[in-house]
Design an enzyme around this catalytic site. Structure first.
Site, PDB file in Angstrom:
ATOM      1  N   ASN A  43     -10.112   0.777   0.738  1.00 53.57           N
ATOM      2  CA  ASN A  43      -9.022   0.640   1.718  1.00 53.57           C
ATOM      3  C   ASN A  43      -9.440   1.082   3.116  1.00 53.57           C
ATOM      4  O   ASN A  43      -9.905   2.212   3.297  1.00 53.57           O
ATOM      5  CB  ASN A  43      -7.843   1.527   1.306  1.00 53.57           C
ATOM      6  CG  ASN A  43      -7.072   0.964   0.139  1.00 53.57           C
ATOM      7  OD1 ASN A  43      -7.443  -0.040  -0.458  1.00 53.57           O
ATOM      8  ND2 ASN A  43      -5.968   1.630  -0.199  1.00 53.57           N
ATOM      9  N   PHE A  44      -9.201   0.201   4.090  1.00 52.54           N
ATOM     10  CA  PHE A  44      -9.476   0.517   5.497  1.00 52.54           C
ATOM     11  C   PHE A  44      -8.213   0.295   6.323  1.00 52.54           C
ATOM     12  O   PHE A  44      -7.672  -0.821   6.345  1.00 52.54           O
ATOM     13  CB  PHE A  44     -10.565  -0.398   6.048  1.00 52.54           C
ATOM     14  CG  PHE A  44     -11.874  -0.327   5.316  1.00 52.54           C
ATOM     15  CD1 PHE A  44     -12.813   0.647   5.636  1.00 52.54           C
ATOM     16  CD2 PHE A  44     -12.170  -1.228   4.299  1.00 52.54           C
ATOM     17  CE1 PHE A  44     -14.037   0.708   4.962  1.00 52.54           C
ATOM     18  CE2 PHE A  44     -13.387  -1.176   3.618  1.00 52.54           C
ATOM     19  CZ  PHE A  44     -14.315  -0.207   3.949  1.00 52.54           C
ATOM     20  N   ASP A  87       0.855  -1.192   0.000  1.00 54.65           N
ATOM     21  CA  ASP A  87       0.000   0.000   0.000  1.00 54.65           C
ATOM     22  C   ASP A  87       0.894   1.246   0.000  1.00 54.65           C
ATOM     23  O   ASP A  87       1.851   1.330   0.775  1.00 54.65           O
ATOM     24  CB  ASP A  87      -0.877  -0.054   1.268  1.00 54.65           C
ATOM     25  CG  ASP A  87      -1.922   1.034   1.311  1.00 54.65           C
ATOM     26  OD1 ASP A  87      -2.380   1.475   0.241  1.00 54.65           O
ATOM     27  OD2 ASP A  87      -2.296   1.431   2.439  1.00 54.65           O
ATOM     28  N   HIS A  88       0.588   2.211  -0.849  1.00 54.19           N
ATOM     29  CA  HIS A  88       1.322   3.483  -0.904  1.00 54.19           C
ATOM     30  C   HIS A  88       2.837   3.309  -1.047  1.00 54.19           C
ATOM     31  O   HIS A  88       3.606   4.028  -0.375  1.00 54.19           O
ATOM     32  CB  HIS A  88       1.026   4.359   0.320  1.00 54.19           C
ATOM     33  CG  HIS A  88      -0.373   4.890   0.321  1.00 54.19           C
ATOM     34  ND1 HIS A  88      -0.788   5.933  -0.463  1.00 54.19           N
ATOM     35  CD2 HIS A  88      -1.481   4.485   1.006  1.00 54.19           C
ATOM     36  CE1 HIS A  88      -2.078   6.164  -0.267  1.00 54.19           C
ATOM     37  NE2 HIS A  88      -2.521   5.291   0.613  1.00 54.19           N
ATOM     38  N   GLU A 111      -1.828   6.137  -8.141  1.00 54.26           N
ATOM     39  CA  GLU A 111      -2.760   7.164  -7.653  1.00 54.26           C
ATOM     40  C   GLU A 111      -2.557   8.453  -8.422  1.00 54.26           C
ATOM     41  O   GLU A 111      -1.432   8.882  -8.665  1.00 54.26           O
ATOM     42  CB  GLU A 111      -2.540   7.401  -6.153  1.00 54.26           C
ATOM     43  CG  GLU A 111      -3.419   8.503  -5.561  1.00 54.26           C
ATOM     44  CD  GLU A 111      -3.340   8.558  -4.034  1.00 54.26           C
ATOM     45  OE1 GLU A 111      -3.258   7.485  -3.399  1.00 54.26           O
ATOM     46  OE2 GLU A 111      -3.344   9.674  -3.492  1.00 54.26           O
ATOM     47  N   HIS A 132      -9.463   5.204  -1.358  1.00 55.17           N
ATOM     48  CA  HIS A 132      -8.615   5.256  -0.154  1.00 55.17           C
ATOM     49  C   HIS A 132      -9.335   6.049   0.928  1.00 55.17           C
ATOM     50  O   HIS A 132     -10.280   6.792   0.662  1.00 55.17           O
ATOM     51  CB  HIS A 132      -7.278   5.928  -0.492  1.00 55.17           C
ATOM     52  CG  HIS A 132      -6.320   5.017  -1.191  1.00 55.17           C
ATOM     53  ND1 HIS A 132      -5.131   4.627  -0.639  1.00 55.17           N
ATOM     54  CD2 HIS A 132      -6.399   4.398  -2.398  1.00 55.17           C
ATOM     55  CE1 HIS A 132      -4.496   3.824  -1.481  1.00 55.17           C
ATOM     56  NE2 HIS A 132      -5.247   3.672  -2.565  1.00 55.17           N
ATOM     57  N   GLY A 133      -8.841   5.886   2.171  1.00 60.19           N
ATOM     58  CA  GLY A 133      -9.334   6.732   3.264  1.00 60.19           C
ATOM     59  C   GLY A 133     -10.722   6.385   3.751  1.00 60.19           C
ATOM     60  O   GLY A 133     -11.454   7.241   4.233  1.00 60.19           O
ATOM     61  N   HIS A 191      -7.285  10.070   4.579  1.00 63.19           N
ATOM     62  CA  HIS A 191      -6.784   9.048   5.489  1.00 63.19           C
ATOM     63  C   HIS A 191      -7.043   9.477   6.930  1.00 63.19           C
ATOM     64  O   HIS A 191      -7.031  10.667   7.240  1.00 63.19           O
ATOM     65  CB  HIS A 191      -5.289   8.827   5.271  1.00 63.19           C
ATOM     66  CG  HIS A 191      -4.981   8.226   3.936  1.00 63.19           C
ATOM     67  ND1 HIS A 191      -4.348   8.917   2.935  1.00 63.19           N
ATOM     68  CD2 HIS A 191      -5.241   6.996   3.437  1.00 63.19           C
ATOM     69  CE1 HIS A 191      -4.217   8.127   1.879  1.00 63.19           C
ATOM     70  NE2 HIS A 191      -4.758   6.961   2.152  1.00 63.19           N
TER      71      HIS A 191
HETATM   72  P1  13P Z   1      -8.065   5.031   6.397  1.00 59.70           P
HETATM   73  O1  13P Z   1      -6.956   5.037   7.384  1.00 59.70           O
HETATM   74  O2  13P Z   1      -8.865   6.276   6.377  1.00 59.70           O
HETATM   75  O3  13P Z   1      -8.905   3.806   6.506  1.00 59.70           O
HETATM   76  O4  13P Z   1      -7.379   4.937   4.935  1.00 59.70           O
HETATM   77  C1  13P Z   1      -6.853   3.712   4.532  1.00 59.70           C
HETATM   78  C2  13P Z   1      -6.087   3.787   3.266  1.00 59.70           C
HETATM   79  O5  13P Z   1      -6.385   4.494   2.344  1.00 59.70           O
HETATM   80  C3  13P Z   1      -4.906   2.910   3.159  1.00 59.70           C
HETATM   81  O6  13P Z   1      -4.232   3.111   1.971  1.00 59.70           O
HETATM   82 ZN    ZN Z   2      -4.454   5.092   1.197  1.00 53.26          ZN
HETATM   83 NA    NA Z   3     -10.504   7.965   6.491  1.00 57.86          NA
END
Ligand code: 13P
Ligand code: ZN
Ligand code: NA
Length: 273
Positions: free
Chosen positions: A219-220, A73-74, A125, A197-198, A169
């Site tokens: 994504n969580f 991730d990222h 992204e 995301h987020g 996020h």
């Molecule tokens: P959150 O922390 O808001 O769940 O975001 C997760 C995310 O985007 C991981 O890449």
């Molecule tokens: Zn993310």
């Molecule tokens: Na979030």
């Protein structure tokens, strides 16, 4: 994710920090017959190592009754993304969203080229997701432009695209307003699966609306970190003399199972495995 795209649901992607969270995510997915993505950020990888998380998830995947994969991730550099490919990650994200458009394309393309050799899909992204992910500060603004997204996807050869439509996020201080019309416009011109995301802190109905509009992976991270920590804290508060990590790890794990189950149902990936 292609099956999700075809059939109008999203695969839940859950950030894992330790063995207990990994066990919890897979247990929740098995209970609901859902395919599941476990993922690690660069800071998580630095906490242990690519090999460590790969081994934990591979051990879980080998015995799981549902498909289990591990995603970077990222990914914040070419070297880390290629390192994940070498470590046996089943997909990677290269996040060049902090670069300019052309620099993001060049960086993303360089990772796609390496990933293609192993038949590994790459997420990238475009635009800026707000809040603080890992050590990167997303800042604000910079929603994804649909025509740029189309060009970006075509020129890079990525398998999926993370979009910026107002999510951030971490946990939201106010009520997030999502630009679902923008998401629909992106979905119209971009063929590959789109990623949200987020998602921690989003209302169920907002996630469901985004999935309907073309999101195939959600994504969580923060919600799981909070759930695990709440479980651990509860045990330490109730029984301050506890010294066996298994005692509080077990409760942390139970809290994460519940959090993940709730989000799998929102994504609609239950019953898809
Ligand atoms: P959150 O922390 O808001 O769940 O975001 C997760 C995310 O985007 C991981 O890449
Ligand atoms: Zn993310
Ligand atoms: Na979030």
């Amino acid at each position: 994710m292609l099956d999700a795209q075809k059939n109008g649901y999203a695969v839940g992607a859950f950030n894992v920090e330790n063995m207990e969270m990994g066990q919890a995510i897979v247990a929740a997915a098995e209970e609901l017959h859902a395919p599941v993505i476990l993922q690690t950020t660069p800071s998580t990888v630095r906490y242990a190592s690519l090999d460590m998380y790969r081994a934990i998830v591979a051990t879980l995947a080998a015995k799981a009754a549902v498909p289990v994969v591990i995603h970077l991730d990222h990914g914040d550099s070419y070297d880390l993304a290629v390192g994940a490919l070498e470590a046996g990650y089943t997909s990677v994200m290269i996040d060049g969203s902090h670069e300019g458009f052309e620099e993001n394309i060049a960086l993303t393309k360089s990772v796609v080229e390496q990933a293609k050799l192993k038949n590994i899909p790459v997420e990238a992204e475009l635009g800026k997701v707000g809040g603080k992910e890992d050590d990167l500060d997303g800042g604000s603004g910079g929603y994804t432009d649909p025509m740029e997204a189309k060009e970006f996807a075509e020129r890079t050869g990525i398998a999926s695209l993370a979009v910026a439509i107002g999510t951030a996020h971490g946990i939201y201080s106010g009520t997030p307003v999502l630009d679902v019309d923008r998401l629909k416009a992106i979905e119209k011109v971009v063929d590959i699966p789109l990623v949200l995301h987020g998602a921690s802190g989003l209302l169920d109905k907002d996630i469901i609306e985004c999935v309907k509009a073309g999101i195939c992976k959600v994504n969580f991270a923060t919600e799981l970190r909070i759930a695990y920590s709440n479980g651990v804290k509860q045990v330490i508060r109730d029984t301050p003399d506890v010294f066996d990590p298994k005692k509080y790890g077990k409760v942390g794990r139970e809290y994460v199972v519940e959090a993940v189950k709730a989000r799998i149902l929102v994504c609609g990936c239950d019953g898809k495995a």
